[in-house]
Design a protein around this motif. Sequence first.
Motif, PDB file in Angstrom:
ATOM      1  N   MET A 136       1.257   3.861  11.901  1.00 56.81           N
ATOM      2  CA  MET A 136       0.763   2.666  12.551  1.00 56.81           C
ATOM      3  C   MET A 136      -0.410   1.947  12.054  1.00 56.81           C
ATOM      4  N   ALA A 137      -0.991   2.415  11.015  1.00 58.49           N
ATOM      5  CA  ALA A 137      -2.029   1.597  10.417  1.00 58.49           C
ATOM      6  C   ALA A 137      -1.198   0.993   9.227  1.00 58.49           C
ATOM      7  N   ASP A 138      -0.068   1.406   8.856  1.00 64.55           N
ATOM      8  CA  ASP A 138       0.518   0.620   7.691  1.00 64.55           C
ATOM      9  C   ASP A 138      -0.132   1.111   6.380  1.00 64.55           C
ATOM     10  N   ASP A 139      -0.458   2.418   6.392  1.00 61.95           N
ATOM     11  CA  ASP A 139      -1.130   2.763   5.256  1.00 61.95           C
ATOM     12  C   ASP A 139      -0.362   3.457   4.429  1.00 61.95           C
ATOM     13  N   ILE A 140       0.166   2.704   3.569  1.00 60.14           N
ATOM     14  CA  ILE A 140       1.333   2.932   2.554  1.00 60.14           C
ATOM     15  C   ILE A 140       0.985   4.101   1.801  1.00 60.14           C
ATOM     16  N   ALA A 141      -0.253   4.401   1.370  1.00 57.14           N
ATOM     17  CA  ALA A 141      -0.627   5.370   0.267  1.00 57.14           C
ATOM     18  C   ALA A 141      -0.412   6.838   1.172  1.00 57.14           C
ATOM     19  N   ALA A 142      -1.076   6.950   2.291  1.00 60.08           N
ATOM     20  CA  ALA A 142      -0.999   8.021   3.287  1.00 60.08           C
ATOM     21  C   ALA A 142       0.459   8.491   3.684  1.00 60.08           C
ATOM     22  N   MET A 143       1.287   7.353   3.832  1.00 59.50           N
ATOM     23  CA  MET A 143       2.724   7.794   4.107  1.00 59.50           C
ATOM     24  C   MET A 143       3.366   8.421   2.987  1.00 59.50           C
ATOM     25  N   ASP A 144       3.095   7.625   1.676  1.00 57.27           N
ATOM     26  CA  ASP A 144       3.726   8.185   0.521  1.00 57.27           C
ATOM     27  C   ASP A 144       3.224   9.453  -0.011  1.00 57.27           C
ATOM     28  N   ALA A 145       2.188   9.937   0.394  1.00 58.48           N
ATOM     29  CA  ALA A 145       1.561  11.314   0.145  1.00 58.48           C
ATOM     30  C   ALA A 145       2.209  12.152   0.981  1.00 58.48           C
ATOM     31  N   LEU A 146       2.663  12.006   2.103  1.00 55.97           N
ATOM     32  CA  LEU A 146       3.218  12.876   2.875  1.00 55.97           C
ATOM     33  C   LEU A 146       4.781  13.055   2.797  1.00 55.97           C
ATOM     34  N   PHE A 147       5.375  12.181   1.848  1.00 56.83           N
ATOM     35  CA  PHE A 147       7.016  12.216   1.416  1.00 56.83           C
ATOM     36  C   PHE A 147       6.887  13.019   0.226  1.00 56.83           C
ATOM     37  N   HIS A 148       7.779  13.752  -0.052  1.00 63.89           N
ATOM     38  CA  HIS A 148       8.158  14.499  -1.171  1.00 63.89           C
ATOM     39  C   HIS A 148       8.392  13.316  -2.326  1.00 63.89           C
ATOM     40  N   ASP A 149       7.880  13.498  -3.394  1.00 61.00           N
ATOM     41  CA  ASP A 149       8.108  12.494  -4.467  1.00 61.00           C
ATOM     42  C   ASP A 149       9.109  13.177  -5.365  1.00 61.00           C
ATOM     43  N   ALA A 150      10.321  12.555  -4.874  1.00 63.29           N
ATOM     44  CA  ALA A 150      11.469  13.040  -5.509  1.00 63.29           C
ATOM     45  C   ALA A 150      12.829  12.122  -5.346  1.00 63.29           C
ATOM     46  N   PRO A 151      13.847  12.117  -6.140  1.00 64.47           N
ATOM     47  CA  PRO A 151      14.984  11.187  -6.152  1.00 64.47           C
ATOM     48  C   PRO A 151      15.804  11.803  -5.045  1.00 64.47           C
ATOM     49  N   THR A 152      15.406  12.974  -4.423  1.00 61.24           N
ATOM     50  CA  THR A 152      16.216  13.819  -3.382  1.00 61.24           C
ATOM     51  C   THR A 152      15.582  13.375  -1.951  1.00 61.24           C
ATOM     52  N   THR A 153      14.645  12.752  -1.882  1.00 59.54           N
ATOM     53  CA  THR A 153      13.956  12.329  -0.783  1.00 59.54           C
ATOM     54  C   THR A 153      14.675  11.193  -0.084  1.00 59.54           C
ATOM     55  N   ASN A 154      15.303  11.261   1.149  1.00 56.02           N
ATOM     56  CA  ASN A 154      15.994  10.262   1.784  1.00 56.02           C
ATOM     57  C   ASN A 154      15.324   9.916   3.080  1.00 56.02           C
ATOM     58  N   ARG A 155      15.661   8.544   3.735  1.00 52.20           N
ATOM     59  CA  ARG A 155      15.468   8.131   4.854  1.00 52.20           C
ATOM     60  C   ARG A 155      16.305   7.232   5.355  1.00 52.20           C
ATOM     61  N   TYR A 156      16.867   7.455   6.364  1.00 53.98           N
ATOM     62  CA  TYR A 156      17.694   6.486   7.073  1.00 53.98           C
ATOM     63  C   TYR A 156      16.932   5.839   8.254  1.00 53.98           C
TER      64      TYR A 156
END
Length: 126
Positions: free
Chosen positions: A24-44
């Motif tokens: 909701m804050a468009d805090d890209i760094a915080a969102m990025d920190a909560l997603f696994h940093d890998a090529p196997t991480t997916n989002r539809y």
Amino acid sequence: MRIDDPALLAEVTAAFHAYEAALMADDIAAMDALFHDAPTTNRYGVGEVLYGIEAIRAFRKGRGGSPPRKLGRVAITTYGDSFATADAEFVREGSDRRGRQTQTWVRFADGWKVVSAHVSLEGTTA
């Protein structure tokens, strides 16, 4: 296997709400920190299919923020000590269409991370 260990459930619930606040804050760094940093991480998403964390990062940088929304029912379940799911309903501001979000969380050495996410709106085929 223990389901819904109270301490783990509290951890994943906190991570889920931290992600929602970052979204909701468009805090890209915080969102990025909560997603696994890998090529196997997916989002539809509603209109996008993103394979790998780099595609997710590029989408977020070019998006300009998520439409404001209000959460409805949220169901979070932990399985064992390192796997969880979070399912949420939401309504975007100015709309009466129900949205749905599913996240798969895994606990890594650096904390709980989303490894797969899916967002959709009722009545869409995209």
